[in-house]
Design an enzyme around this catalytic site. Structure first.
Site, short mmCIF file in Angstrom:
data_model
loop_
_atom_site.label_atom_id
_atom_site.label_comp_id
_atom_site.label_asym_id
_atom_site.label_seq_id
_atom_site.Cartn_x
_atom_site.Cartn_y
_atom_site.Cartn_z
N ASP A 61 -31.91 -74.51 2.66
CA ASP A 61 -32.17 -74.06 4.25
C ASP A 61 -31.77 -75.14 5.11
OD1 ASP A 61 -33.20 -72.42 6.33
OD2 ASP A 61 -35.03 -73.37 6.17
N THR A 94 -29.06 -71.37 10.23
CA THR A 94 -29.33 -72.61 10.78
C THR A 94 -28.12 -73.67 10.21
OG1 THR A 94 -30.73 -72.76 8.68
CG2 THR A 94 -31.60 -72.36 10.55
N THR A 95 -27.53 -73.22 9.10
CA THR A 95 -26.48 -73.93 8.36
C THR A 95 -25.19 -73.68 9.30
OG1 THR A 95 -27.42 -73.92 6.13
CG2 THR A 95 -25.19 -74.96 6.25
N ASP A 387 -36.89 -66.32 6.30
CA ASP A 387 -35.65 -66.20 7.00
C ASP A 387 -35.19 -64.68 6.97
OD1 ASP A 387 -35.75 -68.80 7.33
OD2 ASP A 387 -33.57 -69.09 6.12
#
Length: 527
Positions: A61, A94-95, A387
């Site tokens: 994550d 998020t990445t 998530d």
């Protein structure tokens, strides 16, 4: 005449190109750290703390990885912040957001070296981002009116989100858990009503969704094991005062009989408090603090189930789902709001006993029980599921959906490219660079899967020049596939947040032309 130094000792400054260079390098290094975790074939990272216990986290994550890094480079910190905000705001992507910002800066660096002014680049990026967002808005699909299609959209989004995480093997099972849990919320984005309990043992497939609320505690000795139509008083009060508790106090007595009197008075005080609590007409008392043997005995005699040491998170959530309020004084029973539920019973999960509250006041409450081989697997499973829950709860509110697998990026890149051809002046270079940065995301997804990215991206580009195409990267077969048939969908809100946050962060770092590092103010020695 030599100018005196402006800054004190130990303070440093970097100007112009050097400062810009430091910013670019820092931001690109951060993007490279998380780059390999992108996509369904992304790899995990082990994070080991150097503190006591040397705790180990295994995760892919982006936000978790970046949160754990201690970074010195100021531009890199900006990227860490955008990934945190992305995590809080929409939960997923998020990445992607860090990788996109890193790619935008990589392209900007080439343009700066070609003597294009940063402000021109920023103006071009702005136009490109606006154009890309409009494409997304046009292509987004909305099935809110058709509940059946909408549920299948939600399932697809959940499976796409989970396919890049540890849960990818059982993604259908977990997607169903997540969708059921979110649909119970009926449009609220408050995930507090969904409780996640982790119990080591079994395999991930054994995880299940339970209606109601589960408290990770045991029922005390000699107390009723099952209560129907429970009236619950949730409290945060000291129930261990049958001992003299005034620290540092000295009580001088002239005989043991006096000590017995003091103890007797303490017990009476406790008995009065318990009587006041029983007067609320309850049959279940949940306390955040300890309950000593004497009050527990009194509760057991009155046929009341007393649960001690329910952690703070536990009682806050319990008060929320049973509709009660946390009380700490018991003098006016009429002003205390009690919680209600149909049944309280003890259940077994694995080796452990837990207390199960079913038929709670707040109908949307539920508990997801995760099982898994070890605590590391469970922690990562919880992060992945969180998530998915975040994305789904946002999608229920904003029900627009896009296809996934690099499809939106290629669409945006194509439109942005066309805009570059129409734009006169140096801005066109910046707009073109933006399109190349967007194409980097499908390229990285393909690279991480060990595919030939150059070949795949050129095939994708050719497909996207046809009318109405759903082409994206099919990582499983290793070619270009139809995203709609494969059921790979993403939430519009996540994609939009990735695009805008990454552009703004890149813009902010591009504006930098000087980095001043100040020394902390020294303490004066006071003698």
């Amino acid at each position: 005449m030599a100018v005196e130094r402006l800054l004190k000792d130990e303070a440093t400054e970097e100007k112009g190109d050097r400062a810009r260079m430091a910013s670019f390098v820092g931001a690109m290094a951060i993007a490279d750290v998380v780059k390999t975790t992108l996509g369904p074939k992304g790899m995990d990272k082990i994070l080991q703390s150097t503190g006591r216990g040397r705790s180990v986290t295994v995760t892919n994550d982006g936000a978790t990885i970046l949160k754990s890094l201690h970074i010195d480079n100021p531009a890199a910190k900006v990227l860490v912040d955008i990934s945190k905000v992305q995590d809080d705001e929409v939960g997923d992507g998020t990445t992607s957001v860090v990788v996109l910002a890193g790619e935008l800066l990589r392209e900007a660096e080439k343009l700066v070296n070609a003597k294009i002014h940063p402000m021109t680049i920023i103006a071009g990026y702005r136009m490109a981002a606006e154009c890309a967002r409009n494409v997304l808005l046009q292509k987004a699909m909305d099935n809110k009116q058709d509940p059946e299609k909408f549920t299948s959209d939600l399932m697809n989004i959940a499976m796409t989100t989970l396919s890049s995480k540890i849960l990818s093997q059982d993604k259908e099972h977990f997607a169903k858990l997540a969708v059921d849990a979110v649909l119970r919320l009926k449009g609220s984005t408050n995930l507090d009503a969904i409780q996640i309990i982790k119990k080591a043992g079994g395999s991930l497939k054994d995880s299940f969704l339970d209606e109601g609320f589960i408290l990770d505690k045991k029922i005390g000795i000699g107390q009723p094991k099952c209560i129907e139509n429970a009236k619950i008083l949730v409290a945060n009060t000291a129930m261990d005062t049958d001992k003299v508790k005034i620290y540092g106090a000295r009580v001088r007595v002239d005989s043991m009989a006096r000590v017995a009197e003091i103890e007797g008075a303490e017990k009476e005080k406790m008995r009065e408090k318990v009587q006041k609590i029983i007067a609320h007409g309850i049959n279940c008392f949940v306390n955040r603090q300890l309950i000593y043997n004497f009050p527990e005995e009194l509760f057991a005699d009155a046929g009341i189930l007393a649960i001690e040491h329910a952690d703070f998170d536990g009682i806050e959530r319990l008060a929320l789902v049973t509709g009660g309020e946390i009380a700490s004084t018991f003098d006016n029973p009429e002003s205390v709001k009690l919680g209600h539920c149909k049944l309280i019973e003890e259940i077994m999960i694995g080796e452990d006993k837990l207390i199960h509250f079913s038929g709670v006041e707040m109908g949307q409450a539920c508990t997801i029980v995760l099982r898994g081989a070890s605590s590391h697997v469970l922690d990562e499973a919880e992060r992945s599921l969180h998530d998915a829950l975040c994305v789904l709860s946002q999608t229920v509110n904003d029900s627009r959906v896009l296809l996934g697998g690099g499809w939106p990026e290629m669409l945006m890149a194509k439109e942005v490219d066309e805009l570059a051809r129409k734009t006169p002046g140096k801005k066109a270079h910046a707009i073109e660079a933006f399109s190349r940065a967007l194409q980097a995301i499908p390229t990285i997804i393909a690279d991480n899967a060990g595919l030939d990215s150059a070949e795949l991206i050129s095939q994708l580009r050719a497909e996207h020049h046809k009318e109405r195409t759903n082409a994206g990267i099919d990582v499983i077969s290793g070619g270009v596939g139809d995203m709609e048939k494969l059921g790979i969908s993403e939430s519009f809100k996540v994609k939009q947040a990735v695009l805008l946050s990454a552009t703004e962060a890149a813009e902010m770092i591009l504006r930098v032309d000087e980095i001043i590092t100040c020394a902390p103010r020294k303490r004066e020695d006071r003698m």
